[in-house]
Design an enzyme around this catalytic site. Structure first.
Site, PDB file in Angstrom:
ATOM      1  N   SER A  52     -15.600 -20.681 -16.893  1.00 39.36           N
ATOM      2  CA  SER A  52     -15.207 -19.520 -16.097  1.00 39.36           C
ATOM      3  C   SER A  52     -15.934 -19.504 -14.764  1.00 39.36           C
ATOM      4  O   SER A  52     -17.124 -19.860 -14.698  1.00 39.36           O
ATOM      5  CB  SER A  52     -15.550 -18.238 -16.847  1.00 39.36           C
ATOM      6  OG  SER A  52     -14.758 -18.088 -17.996  1.00 39.36           O
ATOM      7  N   ASN A 109      -9.474 -14.533 -27.751  1.00 40.77           N
ATOM      8  CA  ASN A 109      -8.194 -14.060 -27.223  1.00 40.77           C
ATOM      9  C   ASN A 109      -8.157 -12.532 -27.123  1.00 40.77           C
ATOM     10  O   ASN A 109      -7.760 -11.975 -26.095  1.00 40.77           O
ATOM     11  CB  ASN A 109      -7.048 -14.549 -28.105  1.00 40.77           C
ATOM     12  CG  ASN A 109      -6.880 -16.060 -28.064  1.00 40.77           C
ATOM     13  OD1 ASN A 109      -7.624 -16.756 -27.382  1.00 40.77           O
ATOM     14  ND2 ASN A 109      -5.910 -16.562 -28.802  1.00 40.77           N
ATOM     15  N   THR A 116       9.952   7.377  15.882  1.00 41.88           N
ATOM     16  CA  THR A 116      10.758   6.515  15.021  1.00 41.88           C
ATOM     17  C   THR A 116      11.016   5.241  15.803  1.00 41.88           C
ATOM     18  O   THR A 116      11.151   5.278  17.034  1.00 41.88           O
ATOM     19  CB  THR A 116      12.103   7.161  14.625  1.00 41.88           C
ATOM     20  OG1 THR A 116      12.913   7.328  15.803  1.00 41.88           O
ATOM     21  CG2 THR A 116      11.888   8.514  13.957  1.00 41.88           C
ATOM     22  N   LYS A 147     -15.425  -4.137  25.700  1.00 42.94           N
ATOM     23  CA  LYS A 147     -14.513  -3.963  24.575  1.00 42.94           C
ATOM     24  C   LYS A 147     -15.092  -3.063  23.485  1.00 42.94           C
ATOM     25  O   LYS A 147     -16.279  -3.101  23.193  1.00 42.94           O
ATOM     26  CB  LYS A 147     -14.163  -5.328  23.954  1.00 42.94           C
ATOM     27  CG  LYS A 147     -13.302  -6.221  24.823  1.00 42.94           C
ATOM     28  CD  LYS A 147     -11.935  -5.639  25.106  1.00 42.94           C
ATOM     29  CE  LYS A 147     -11.073  -5.528  23.874  1.00 42.94           C
ATOM     30  NZ  LYS A 147     -10.725  -6.836  23.288  1.00 42.94           N
ATOM     31  N   GLU A 186      -8.108  -3.566  11.708  1.00 37.85           N
ATOM     32  CA  GLU A 186      -7.540  -4.910  11.680  1.00 37.85           C
ATOM     33  C   GLU A 186      -7.877  -5.630  10.385  1.00 37.85           C
ATOM     34  O   GLU A 186      -7.032  -6.317   9.789  1.00 37.85           O
ATOM     35  CB  GLU A 186      -8.035  -5.710  12.885  1.00 37.85           C
ATOM     36  CG  GLU A 186      -7.513  -5.195  14.222  1.00 37.85           C
ATOM     37  CD  GLU A 186      -7.970  -6.063  15.382  1.00 37.85           C
ATOM     38  OE1 GLU A 186      -7.828  -7.297  15.289  1.00 37.85           O
ATOM     39  OE2 GLU A 186      -8.477  -5.518  16.368  1.00 37.85           O
ATOM     40  N   TYR A 242      -1.139 -16.116 -26.609  1.00 40.91           N
ATOM     41  CA  TYR A 242      -2.198 -16.396 -25.646  1.00 40.91           C
ATOM     42  C   TYR A 242      -2.064 -17.819 -25.111  1.00 40.91           C
ATOM     43  O   TYR A 242      -1.844 -18.775 -25.862  1.00 40.91           O
ATOM     44  CB  TYR A 242      -3.597 -16.215 -26.254  1.00 40.91           C
ATOM     45  CG  TYR A 242      -4.662 -16.433 -25.202  1.00 40.91           C
ATOM     46  CD1 TYR A 242      -4.931 -15.444 -24.270  1.00 40.91           C
ATOM     47  CD2 TYR A 242      -5.314 -17.654 -25.093  1.00 40.91           C
ATOM     48  CE1 TYR A 242      -5.844 -15.645 -23.256  1.00 40.91           C
ATOM     49  CE2 TYR A 242      -6.243 -17.868 -24.080  1.00 40.91           C
ATOM     50  CZ  TYR A 242      -6.501 -16.863 -23.164  1.00 40.91           C
ATOM     51  OH  TYR A 242      -7.396 -17.083 -22.154  1.00 40.91           O
ATOM     52  N   LYS A 272      -7.889 -12.433 -14.216  1.00 40.95           N
ATOM     53  CA  LYS A 272      -9.172 -11.951 -13.684  1.00 40.95           C
ATOM     54  C   LYS A 272      -9.332 -12.300 -12.213  1.00 40.95           C
ATOM     55  O   LYS A 272      -9.847 -11.494 -11.435  1.00 40.95           O
ATOM     56  CB  LYS A 272     -10.309 -12.531 -14.534  1.00 40.95           C
ATOM     57  CG  LYS A 272     -10.383 -11.894 -15.918  1.00 40.95           C
ATOM     58  CD  LYS A 272     -11.405 -12.538 -16.801  1.00 40.95           C
ATOM     59  CE  LYS A 272     -10.906 -13.809 -17.436  1.00 40.95           C
ATOM     60  NZ  LYS A 272      -9.774 -13.578 -18.370  1.00 40.95           N
TER      61      LYS A 272
END
Length: 468
Positions: free
Chosen positions: A26, A113, A158, A286, A293, A320, A328
């Site tokens: 893992s 499992n 719109t 700036k 963003e 399984y 995950k």
């Protein structure tokens, strides 16, 4: 040196190859499920006592050792070793090191499992509430700004073109309503996910753990899963969780896009607090809306995670399969991203300064009051199809003569159409325009105030769920 524990392999004549070990192990981030696995193990230990596999003292000893192990992991004094294949292997090794053969008894009647399915489901149910709490922090910021700007006039858009005047509060609350639905989706998802996989074992159920309904209640579920194959082979709850988080990220991205525009020099609607903006390494002047963003960019990760899970599930036989471990990867990416984005967005919204004069000035630019003319004509008996044409001709007249709608004289109005009289002029103000939209859900300040009250009540109830 820590000795590795292997949960399988007796029937094999040779050890796994290094390449096999590397692929099978893992990723380090998956070991975050240790607290959930320890909770499940404690519930399973009590189930083994009920089954007669453990004596009551043995069960108490294992449960105490699991609690101590959890404290040590939280303190960082016990960590996975490179030879630990997964979180289950890691925790069994650590338990056996502390309890000897007694620690090995805990594996009876269960499988990785059902452990894997259960650990992630517990984790997602906990994190769903954390995510909701983060969204509610953003809701609080939006509500505070909306409360302060119930009378602030703004241009509504719109197609990113000026359309009609609105109150700025109404624009902010549009986003807040979307987030309220996102939290509703989380609570609805949680209701469907309140079934425990524990006791399903590998796929057929357990011949030893015969009271999964008791373990389910101990772990905060409503009941065990109805079907043991479904319990270990399904990941639709993960896919649905990923949809909810992807939808939330899209909603966050839409607010981020608007704040990016609002804070630009061209719009000039808001000024971002210095603590929630960045600068440039080459251009000293700036001030960039980087939070907006980055939020907009990170939405792509959550959308791709949903796609990843759906594609992983598409061709699987129903039981399984190791493909399911991709659940995950996608879920952790979504959670980790939102835990970074939500507090940053909430802080940016809470601290931004709204430039009310710029908003008011722009609220009538682009002939946003034209609909008021058409509505006035319609209320005075002119068919709306004709009223639309008359108003279009009036806008064209204004463009040709360089005047605004509210600047027209009665003579100029009549020159376009005799049905246009001076009586229309009181309706050609942004205040009159927003006040006229007084139906339920409209932008009239009185309606916006009611919307704020209803949303606060809803957020309070959602806060109770998030804290449960």
């Amino acid at each position: 040196m820590t000795q590795g524990t292997q949960l399988w392999g007796a029937r094999f004549r040779s050890a796994p190859s290094p390449a096999m070990k590397r692929l099978s192990r893992s990723p380090n981030s998956y070991f975050r499920l240790a607290p959930q696995d320890l909770r499940s193990s404690a519930a399973h230990a009590r189930e083994l006592v009920r089954a007669g596999i453990l004596t009551a003292p043995e069960g108490d000893e294992i449960v105490a050792a699991l609690a101590a192990l959890g404290a040590d992991i939280a303190a960082g004094t016990v960590q996975p070793a490179p030879q630990d294949e997964d979180v289950h292997t890691f925790l069994e090794r650590a338990l056996v090191e502390r309890l000897g053969t007694l620690g090995g008894k805990l594996r009876a009647g269960r499988s990785r499992n059902d452990q894997a399915a259960n650990d992630l489901k517990l984790y997602l149910r906990e994190k769903a509430r954390d995510i909701a709490a983060g969204v509610l922090e953003l809701q609080d910021a939006l509500l505070a700004q909306a409360t302060a700007h119930q009378q602030t006039l703004a241009p509504g858009f719109t197609h990113l073109q000026p359309a009609q005047p609105v109150t700025f509060a109404h624009q902010l609350l549009a986003h807040a309503q979307a987030y309220a639905r996102d939290i509703d989706r989380l609570t609805d998802w949680d209701r469907r996910s309140a079934r425990s996989p524990l006791g399903a074992a590998a796929l057929a159920g357990s011949a030893i753990a015969l009271s999964p309904e008791i373990s389910a209640r101990e772990l905060g579920y409503d009941a065990p899963c109805e079907n043991s194959i479904d319990a270990v082979g399904s990941r639709d709850h993960v896919a649905e969780f990923l949809f909810v988080t992807a939808m939330l990220s899209v909603d966050l991205s839409r607010l981020a896009e608007e704040i990016f525009l609002w804070s630009s020099r061209q719009f000039g609607w808001v000024e971002l607090d210095d603590a929630y903006a960045t600068g440039s390494s080459i251009m000293p002047q700036k001030k960039n809306a980087d939070i907006a963003e980055l939020t907009r960019g990170r939405a792509a990760r959550l959308i791709s995670g949903l796609n990843l899970m759906l594609v992983a599930l598409k061709g699987l036989p129903f039981a399984y399969n190791r493909d399911l471990s991709e659940d995950k990867f996608a879920a952790f990416e979504a959670i980790d991203t939102l835990e970074l984005v939500l507090p940053a967005m909430a802080g940016m919204v809470a601290t931004m300064t709204v430039r009310t004069e710029a908003l008011a000035r722009q609220s009538t630019e682009g002939f946003t009051l034209a609909t008021e003319v058409a509505d006035w004509l319609s209320r005075n008996g002119v068919p709306f199809s004709e009223a639309h044409e008359i108003t279009g001709a009036l806008v064209r007249y204004c463009e040709e003569h360089g005047v605004g709608l509210s600047d027209l004289s009665p003579e100029q109005l009549a020159s376009v159409d005799p049905r246009l009289t001076a009586d229309v002029l009181p309706h050609l103000t942004p205040e009159a325009a927003v006040a006229a939209r007084s139906g339920y859900g409209g932008t009239a300040p009185a309606r916006v105030a009611e919307q704020i009250d209803r949303l606060r009540t809803l957020c309070d109830s959602q806060r109770q769920w998030a804290a449960a």
